[in-house]
Design a protein around this motif. Structure first.
Motif, PDB file in Angstrom:
ATOM      1  N   ILE A  59       0.884  -1.429  -0.117  1.00 25.50           N
ATOM      2  CA  ILE A  59      -0.061   0.221  -0.050  1.00 25.50           C
ATOM      3  C   ILE A  59       0.952   1.413  -0.114  1.00 25.50           C
ATOM      4  O   ILE A  59       1.902   1.304   0.637  1.00 25.50           O
ATOM      5  CB  ILE A  59      -0.848  -0.116   1.350  1.00 25.50           C
ATOM      6  N   ASP A  60       0.485   2.214  -0.737  1.00 26.96           N
ATOM      7  CA  ASP A  60       1.157   3.585  -0.687  1.00 26.96           C
ATOM      8  C   ASP A  60       0.012   4.417  -0.159  1.00 26.96           C
ATOM      9  O   ASP A  60      -1.079   4.699  -0.627  1.00 26.96           O
ATOM     10  CB  ASP A  60       1.328   3.868  -2.005  1.00 26.96           C
ATOM     11  N   ILE A  61       0.339   4.836   1.183  1.00 23.43           N
ATOM     12  CA  ILE A  61      -0.665   5.739   1.958  1.00 23.43           C
ATOM     13  C   ILE A  61      -0.795   7.034   1.503  1.00 23.43           C
ATOM     14  O   ILE A  61      -1.721   7.915   1.684  1.00 23.43           O
ATOM     15  CB  ILE A  61      -0.338   5.756   3.516  1.00 23.43           C
ATOM     16  N   GLY A  62       0.126   7.486   0.427  1.00 22.64           N
ATOM     17  CA  GLY A  62      -0.039   8.799  -0.275  1.00 22.64           C
ATOM     18  C   GLY A  62      -0.979   8.891  -1.387  1.00 22.64           C
ATOM     19  O   GLY A  62      -1.454  10.035  -1.901  1.00 22.64           O
ATOM     20  N   ARG A  63      -1.569   7.923  -1.896  1.00 23.37           N
ATOM     21  CA  ARG A  63      -2.430   7.969  -2.797  1.00 23.37           C
ATOM     22  C   ARG A  63      -3.715   7.039  -2.515  1.00 23.37           C
ATOM     23  O   ARG A  63      -3.484   5.760  -1.891  1.00 23.37           O
ATOM     24  CB  ARG A  63      -1.644   7.200  -4.200  1.00 23.37           C
ATOM     25  N   PRO A  64      -4.856   7.170  -2.925  1.00 23.58           N
ATOM     26  CA  PRO A  64      -6.072   6.252  -2.991  1.00 23.58           C
ATOM     27  C   PRO A  64      -5.870   5.005  -3.551  1.00 23.58           C
ATOM     28  O   PRO A  64      -5.283   4.912  -4.794  1.00 23.58           O
ATOM     29  CB  PRO A  64      -7.115   6.917  -3.324  1.00 23.58           C
ATOM     30  N   CYS A  65      -6.313   3.848  -2.966  1.00 23.35           N
ATOM     31  CA  CYS A  65      -6.145   2.424  -3.701  1.00 23.35           C
ATOM     32  C   CYS A  65      -7.221   1.631  -3.452  1.00 23.35           C
ATOM     33  O   CYS A  65      -7.078   0.640  -2.895  1.00 23.35           O
ATOM     34  CB  CYS A  65      -4.817   1.939  -3.386  1.00 23.35           C
ATOM     35  N   ASP A  66      -8.397   2.397  -3.270  1.00 23.38           N
ATOM     36  CA  ASP A  66      -9.477   1.495  -3.062  1.00 23.38           C
ATOM     37  C   ASP A  66      -9.821   0.239  -3.766  1.00 23.38           C
ATOM     38  O   ASP A  66     -10.151  -0.819  -3.056  1.00 23.38           O
ATOM     39  CB  ASP A  66     -11.001   2.351  -3.388  1.00 23.38           C
ATOM     40  N   ALA A  67      -9.543   0.051  -5.149  1.00 21.32           N
ATOM     41  CA  ALA A  67      -9.914  -1.105  -5.632  1.00 21.32           C
ATOM     42  C   ALA A  67      -8.795  -2.398  -5.070  1.00 21.32           C
ATOM     43  O   ALA A  67      -9.024  -3.588  -5.303  1.00 21.32           O
ATOM     44  CB  ALA A  67      -9.579  -0.963  -7.374  1.00 21.32           C
ATOM     45  N   LEU A  68      -7.593  -1.880  -4.937  1.00 21.29           N
ATOM     46  CA  LEU A  68      -6.575  -2.595  -4.354  1.00 21.29           C
ATOM     47  C   LEU A  68      -6.942  -3.271  -3.224  1.00 21.29           C
ATOM     48  O   LEU A  68      -6.745  -4.268  -2.963  1.00 21.29           O
ATOM     49  CB  LEU A  68      -5.391  -1.956  -4.266  1.00 21.29           C
ATOM     50  N   LEU A  69      -7.520  -2.495  -2.299  1.00 20.13           N
ATOM     51  CA  LEU A  69      -7.884  -3.050  -0.767  1.00 20.13           C
ATOM     52  C   LEU A  69      -9.014  -3.794  -1.034  1.00 20.13           C
ATOM     53  O   LEU A  69      -9.034  -4.866  -0.220  1.00 20.13           O
ATOM     54  CB  LEU A  69      -8.090  -1.651  -0.173  1.00 20.13           C
ATOM     55  N   THR A  70      -9.936  -3.485  -1.766  1.00 23.97           N
ATOM     56  CA  THR A  70     -11.175  -4.194  -1.860  1.00 23.97           C
ATOM     57  C   THR A  70     -10.803  -5.898  -2.209  1.00 23.97           C
ATOM     58  O   THR A  70     -11.290  -6.468  -1.582  1.00 23.97           O
ATOM     59  CB  THR A  70     -12.240  -3.528  -2.646  1.00 23.97           C
ATOM     60  N   PHE A  71      -9.883  -5.675  -3.399  1.00 21.07           N
ATOM     61  CA  PHE A  71      -9.599  -7.053  -3.627  1.00 21.07           C
ATOM     62  C   PHE A  71      -8.818  -7.709  -2.835  1.00 21.07           C
ATOM     63  O   PHE A  71      -9.097  -9.002  -2.533  1.00 21.07           O
ATOM     64  CB  PHE A  71      -8.688  -6.958  -5.068  1.00 21.07           C
ATOM     65  N   ALA A  72      -8.005  -7.198  -1.920  1.00 22.96           N
ATOM     66  CA  ALA A  72      -7.105  -7.912  -1.145  1.00 22.96           C
ATOM     67  C   ALA A  72      -8.314  -8.267   0.229  1.00 22.96           C
ATOM     68  O   ALA A  72      -8.021  -9.544   0.561  1.00 22.96           O
ATOM     69  CB  ALA A  72      -6.052  -6.976  -0.532  1.00 22.96           C
ATOM     70  N   PHE A  73      -8.922  -7.490   0.594  1.00 23.75           N
ATOM     71  CA  PHE A  73      -9.729  -7.965   1.690  1.00 23.75           C
ATOM     72  C   PHE A  73     -10.521  -8.890   1.127  1.00 23.75           C
ATOM     73  O   PHE A  73     -11.146  -9.856   1.913  1.00 23.75           O
ATOM     74  CB  PHE A  73     -10.573  -6.763   2.195  1.00 23.75           C
ATOM     75  N   ASP A  74     -11.331  -8.949  -0.154  1.00 24.87           N
ATOM     76  CA  ASP A  74     -12.169 -10.135  -0.527  1.00 24.87           C
ATOM     77  C   ASP A  74     -11.569 -11.462  -0.674  1.00 24.87           C
ATOM     78  O   ASP A  74     -11.997 -12.422  -0.068  1.00 24.87           O
ATOM     79  CB  ASP A  74     -12.673  -9.552  -1.892  1.00 24.87           C
ATOM     80  N   GLU A  75     -10.143 -11.239  -0.896  1.00 23.07           N
ATOM     81  CA  GLU A  75      -9.412 -12.795  -1.253  1.00 23.07           C
ATOM     82  C   GLU A  75      -9.200 -13.147   0.189  1.00 23.07           C
ATOM     83  O   GLU A  75      -9.275 -14.484   0.441  1.00 23.07           O
ATOM     84  CB  GLU A  75      -8.094 -12.476  -1.867  1.00 23.07           C
ATOM     85  N   ALA A  76      -8.895 -12.238   1.221  1.00 19.53           N
ATOM     86  CA  ALA A  76      -8.618 -12.772   2.412  1.00 19.53           C
ATOM     87  C   ALA A  76      -9.940 -13.263   3.212  1.00 19.53           C
ATOM     88  O   ALA A  76      -9.982 -14.217   3.871  1.00 19.53           O
ATOM     89  CB  ALA A  76      -7.749 -11.682   3.563  1.00 19.53           C
TER      90      ALA A  76
END
Length: 291
Positions: free
Chosen positions: A158-175
């Motif tokens: 994760i780069d906290i300096g930029r939004p990455c909603d799709a990235l986080l949604t995918f990762a949480f869905d997989e987990a």
């Protein structure tokens, strides 16, 4: 029904590993699996047309064998296969456009040459906006390819300096699907000396690290609330992001990285961190395109 999983097949060990990984992912998602072989047929005057017919027959036999093998291992899985005539990158991108995920072998042979380094793979990654997973079949990666690590933790950079909603949604869905812990990692570099000795003060660095941790926690809070059953380990580390991700993800079941969607045809479409992970990770790598 959930969106189908598409996997590229070309007969090499890497594409076979990708097919088995994709089959297990399809089962997790209760989604159908589509096996795709894509090849651009050339028939110069010096080569009989029968040569192309033989190649088409080979492609059909390849898909049939792969389908039968996967059905034997996963009889409950909905499996279909399709062969495309045309540029492999275009065909794979077209097949993935209505899919939930595209899965590729990370080092292919023949028509799918070099998914990490070759033009086909780079073109696919540049074009496809659906999550794309690359699976290796090297000796170090065999346990991952066989699914022996399918229940292991997931690592997301994760780069906290930029939004990455799709990235986080995918990762949480997989987990959530796998019932495993998600490790969210943000890395930062020590400030350059630049004549300021205070930049290396332990107190200053500790304050920077604390600010980074707070920023990471704030970014993750909405997903913590949406996925209360997912175990989350948020870490802020000092060092090059690619090195930290590779180290943390060496025993993971999946490493998740992002790439920015760029509409321009000029310039790179895959950042240096994602590029390094694709080159060196033995675990499967999911590349998630996001704004």
């Amino acid at each position: 029904m959930n969106q189908r999983i598409v996997v590229g097949i070309d007969g090499c060990a890497e594409s076979a590993a990708a097919a088995h990984w994709a089959a297990r992912e399809a089962l997790l998602r209760n989604a159908p699996l589509l096996l795709v072989h894509a090849e651009e047929w050339f028939s110069p005057l010096s080569i009989p047309a029968a040569r192309s017919d033989a190649r088409r027959q080979w492609a059909q036999a390849l898909l049939r064998k792969a389908s039968e093998e996967l059905r034997e291992e996963h009889p409950q899985l909905d499996i279909s296969a399709e062969s495309f005539d045309g540029r492999p990158a275009d065909s794979l991108a077209s097949a993935a456009s209505s899919a939930g995920m595209l899965v590729l072998g990370s080092r292919g042979l023949g028509t799918l040459t070099g998914f990490v380094l070759g033009s086909v793979g780079m073109a696919v990654l540049h074009t496809v906006e659906e999550p794309t997973v690359l699976v290796r079949a090297t000796e170090d990666a065999v346990p991952h390819a066989r699914g022996e690590h399918s229940d292991r933790d997931i690592v997301v950079g994760i780069d906290i300096g930029r939004p990455c909603d799709a990235l986080l949604t995918f990762a949480f869905d997989e987990a959530a699907r796998r019932g495993c812990t998600l490790h969210a990692l943000h890395s930062w570099m020590l400030p350059p000396l630049a004549g300021a000795a205070s930049a290396y003060s332990p107190e200053v660095n500790a304050q920077i690290a604390q600010n980074m941790s707070t920023g990471l926690d704030d970014m993750l809070k909405p997903w913590r609330d949406m996925y209360p059953t997912v175990g989350l380990d948020a870490q802020v580390m000092v060092g090059h992001a690619s090195e930290q991700l590779l180290k943390t993800g060496s025993e993971a079941g999946l490493v998740v990285v992002g790439r920015r969607i760029r509409r321009s045809s000029i310039g790179t479409h895959i950042g240096p961190i994602t590029h390094a992970i694709l080159h060196h990770s033995t675990a499967p790598v999911a590349v998630v395109a996001h704004e």
